[in-house]
Motif scaffolding. Structure first.
Motif, short mmCIF file in Angstrom:
data_model
loop_
_atom_site.label_atom_id
_atom_site.label_comp_id
_atom_site.label_asym_id
_atom_site.label_seq_id
_atom_site.Cartn_x
_atom_site.Cartn_y
_atom_site.Cartn_z
N LEU A 130 13.11 -13.69 -12.31
CA LEU A 130 12.81 -15.10 -12.03
C LEU A 130 11.40 -15.32 -11.50
O LEU A 130 11.03 -16.45 -11.18
N GLY A 131 10.62 -14.24 -11.35
CA GLY A 131 9.25 -14.39 -10.89
C GLY A 131 9.13 -14.81 -9.44
O GLY A 131 8.25 -15.61 -9.09
N ILE A 132 9.99 -14.26 -8.58
CA ILE A 132 9.99 -14.62 -7.15
C ILE A 132 9.38 -13.46 -6.36
O ILE A 132 9.78 -12.31 -6.55
N PRO A 133 8.43 -13.71 -5.47
CA PRO A 133 7.86 -12.62 -4.65
C PRO A 133 8.95 -11.91 -3.85
O PRO A 133 9.87 -12.55 -3.33
N LEU A 134 8.82 -10.59 -3.76
CA LEU A 134 9.81 -9.76 -3.09
C LEU A 134 9.17 -8.92 -2.00
O LEU A 134 8.12 -8.31 -2.21
N LEU A 135 9.82 -8.88 -0.83
CA LEU A 135 9.45 -7.98 0.25
C LEU A 135 10.65 -7.10 0.58
O LEU A 135 11.78 -7.59 0.70
N ARG A 136 10.41 -5.80 0.71
CA ARG A 136 11.44 -4.90 1.21
C ARG A 136 11.55 -5.08 2.73
O ARG A 136 10.56 -5.38 3.38
N HIS A 137 12.74 -4.87 3.26
CA HIS A 137 12.91 -4.84 4.72
C HIS A 137 13.42 -3.45 5.08
O HIS A 137 14.56 -3.09 4.78
N LEU A 138 12.56 -2.66 5.72
CA LEU A 138 12.94 -1.32 6.11
C LEU A 138 13.86 -1.34 7.32
O LEU A 138 13.88 -2.30 8.10
N THR A 139 14.61 -0.25 7.47
CA THR A 139 15.47 -0.09 8.64
C THR A 139 15.18 1.22 9.36
O THR A 139 15.94 1.62 10.25
N GLY A 140 14.09 1.90 8.99
CA GLY A 140 13.76 3.17 9.61
C GLY A 140 12.60 3.82 8.89
O GLY A 140 11.83 3.15 8.20
N PRO A 141 12.44 5.13 9.03
CA PRO A 141 11.35 5.81 8.33
C PRO A 141 11.47 5.61 6.83
O PRO A 141 12.56 5.71 6.26
N ASP A 142 10.36 5.35 6.18
CA ASP A 142 10.36 4.97 4.76
C ASP A 142 10.40 6.22 3.88
O ASP A 142 9.44 6.52 3.16
N VAL A 143 11.52 6.93 3.93
CA VAL A 143 11.64 8.17 3.16
C VAL A 143 12.26 7.93 1.78
O VAL A 143 12.08 8.74 0.87
N MET A 144 12.99 6.83 1.61
CA MET A 144 13.69 6.62 0.35
C MET A 144 12.75 6.46 -0.83
O MET A 144 13.07 6.83 -1.95
N HIS A 145 11.56 5.89 -0.60
CA HIS A 145 10.69 5.62 -1.75
C HIS A 145 10.17 6.90 -2.39
O HIS A 145 9.59 6.87 -3.46
N ARG A 146 10.38 8.03 -1.73
CA ARG A 146 9.94 9.30 -2.29
C ARG A 146 10.96 9.86 -3.28
O ARG A 146 10.71 10.87 -3.92
N THR A 147 12.11 9.22 -3.40
CA THR A 147 13.19 9.80 -4.18
C THR A 147 13.35 9.03 -5.49
O THR A 147 12.49 9.06 -6.34
N ILE A 148 14.47 8.33 -5.67
CA ILE A 148 14.75 7.57 -6.89
C ILE A 148 14.92 6.13 -6.46
O ILE A 148 15.85 5.81 -5.75
N TYR A 149 14.08 5.24 -6.96
CA TYR A 149 14.01 4.01 -6.22
C TYR A 149 13.28 2.89 -6.95
O TYR A 149 12.14 3.06 -7.31
N PRO A 150 13.91 1.72 -7.16
CA PRO A 150 13.23 0.65 -7.89
C PRO A 150 12.30 -0.21 -7.06
O PRO A 150 11.58 -1.03 -7.62
N MET A 151 12.28 -0.06 -5.75
CA MET A 151 11.32 -0.79 -4.93
C MET A 151 10.33 0.19 -4.33
O MET A 151 9.90 0.07 -3.19
N HIS A 152 9.96 1.17 -5.08
CA HIS A 152 9.23 2.35 -4.66
C HIS A 152 7.84 2.03 -4.16
O HIS A 152 7.56 2.13 -2.99
N GLY A 153 6.94 1.64 -5.06
CA GLY A 153 5.55 1.40 -4.72
C GLY A 153 4.93 2.60 -4.04
O GLY A 153 5.62 3.35 -3.38
N PRO A 154 3.65 2.82 -4.14
CA PRO A 154 2.72 2.03 -4.94
C PRO A 154 2.56 2.54 -6.37
O PRO A 154 1.72 2.05 -7.11
N ILE A 155 3.34 3.55 -6.79
CA ILE A 155 3.20 4.10 -8.14
C ILE A 155 3.66 3.08 -9.16
O ILE A 155 4.69 2.45 -9.00
#
Length: 394
Positions: A130-155
């Protein structure tokens, strides 16, 4: 401005977002919380307006079999992918349940911005569709983006997309959403920056405001006791059954009752009978929220949930962390600050626990480190200030 919050269906994940959601409301903006029906009652108790999306299945499963970083390091290739597929299968199922209702609601309500839990895999799909800006809300150390993840960034591009969990790529393609890893504009981050992982994606710091749900404040929690008070916080909402069965719990209680301290045991679903005969110095407070108890405590012992870690950190309370299976990253990154001690749950015998508690109660270096982390959290922008950032991005 219309702001859509999408939490993962576990109360602590919603509670992380609640102060920001109320700051948006107080600033005059419209707020909705779109979530699995499993979270509706909790959302109502926060005073926010829930929108139910999804069925009655995966939302009751928090996650698949635990996968530790050490375990992943011992595997490679296809076996690693299979392990992570099993780990994330309930989250992918949940995204499939929620996506149709989320897209329909967002298309009709037309939010200007989406704030989503890092584990809400349907959120980037809705944002992109829908073209809506998205922000992730973390709940701790940002380790998940190193794994398998659709809100990964910055790759960007397809570098990691073949490793997406089984079924998630197909779900995105079903809605005509391109497969890439940088759907979010940035990450709202309450975790102290000094101990955040170095490659955390586009951090937007926010002050952590301890909130553990609505509950009365009992009179004993109005002030400090005559002796040091230690909070044993064991089992955050949504994880109570597993925490209560941990063999570390009776060993920790044994260690604490040998000391001249008052012990307050908190935790969702604590079975009082299972704890056996306890001395008068132990109070089983059960579901009394940690943010009610911790201001009068001199130390806290917990199983390493980030909700408890950050609540204690914001109040300057030094900590002993005995993490359950998937929580070592929480404990390891936080204790790099010097404001706590981490023990292995399997080897946390009463002597080791006792020594750690004595240290956090008496070692001025640990207590000074706890005050430094407290100051760092207090200096971060408040949720009220963060509303202006959301307005600009929207």
């Amino acid at each position: 401005m219309r702001v859509l919050f999408i939490p993962f269906p576990s109360p602590p994940h919603l509670f992380f977002m609640t102060p920001l959601a109320w700051a948006c409301r107080a600033a005059g903006h419209e707020v909705r919380v779109a979530g699995h029906p499993h979270l509706t009652e909790t959302t109502l108790r926060t005073g926010l307006s829930p929108v139910e999306v999804g069925g009655d299945g995966a939302g009751r499963r928090r996650h698949g079999p635990a996968v530790t970083q050490a375990g992943l390091a011992r595997t490679s290739g296809d076996e690693r992918h299979r392990l992570l597929d099993r780990r994330f299968a309930p989250m992918v199922d949940l995204a499939g349940e929620m996506a149709p209702g989320l897209v329909r609601f967002a298309d009709r309500w037309q939010p200007q911005i989406v704030v989503a839990d890092s584990l809400a895999f349907a959120a980037p799909l809705v944002s992109a569709a829908l073209g809506i800006p998205l922000l992730r809300h973390l709940t701790g150390p940002d380790v998940m983006h190193r794994t398998i993840y659709p809100m990964h960034g910055p790759i960007t591009g397809d570098e990691y997309s073949p490793n997406w969990p089984e079924g998630l790529r197909e779900l995105f393609e079903e809605f005509g959403v391109a497969i890439h890893n940088d759907h979010s504009l940035g990450s709202i981050d309450p975790w102290p920056g000094s101990v955040q992982v170095p490659d955390a994606h586009a951090r937007i710091p926010v002050r952590h405001i301890p909130y553990h749900g609505a509950a009365p404040s009992p009179e004993w929690a109005w002030g400090r006791a005559g002796r040091p008070r230690v909070c044993l916080s064991w089992g955050e909402p949504g994880d109570a059954a597993r925490a209560a069965q941990s063999p570390a719990l009776p060993r920790i209680l044994d260690a604490l009752t040998r000391r001249d301290v008052e012990v307050v045991v908190t935790g969702s679903g604590i079975d009082r009978d299972r704890l056996g005969t306890l001395p008068e110095t132990v109070r089983v407070a059960g579901d009394v929220p940690a943010d009610v108890v911790l201001p009068t405590c001199d130390a806290v012992v917990s199983e390493g949930g980030t909700h408890t870690i950050l609540a204690a950190a914001a109040l300057g309370v030094p900590q002993v962390l005995v993490p359950l299976v998937e929580r070592p990253p929480n404990a390891a990154t936080f204790c790099e600050s010097g404001a706590g001690i981490t023990l292995d749950a399997g080897g946390a015998d009463p002597e080791a626990v006792g020594r750690a508690v004595d240290a956090v109660l008496g070692d001025e270096r640990i207590r000074a480190a706890a005050r430094r982390i407290q100051d760092e959290i207090a200096e971060a922008p408040s949720p009220v200030e963060l509303v202006h950032t959301l307005e600009k991005l929207a």
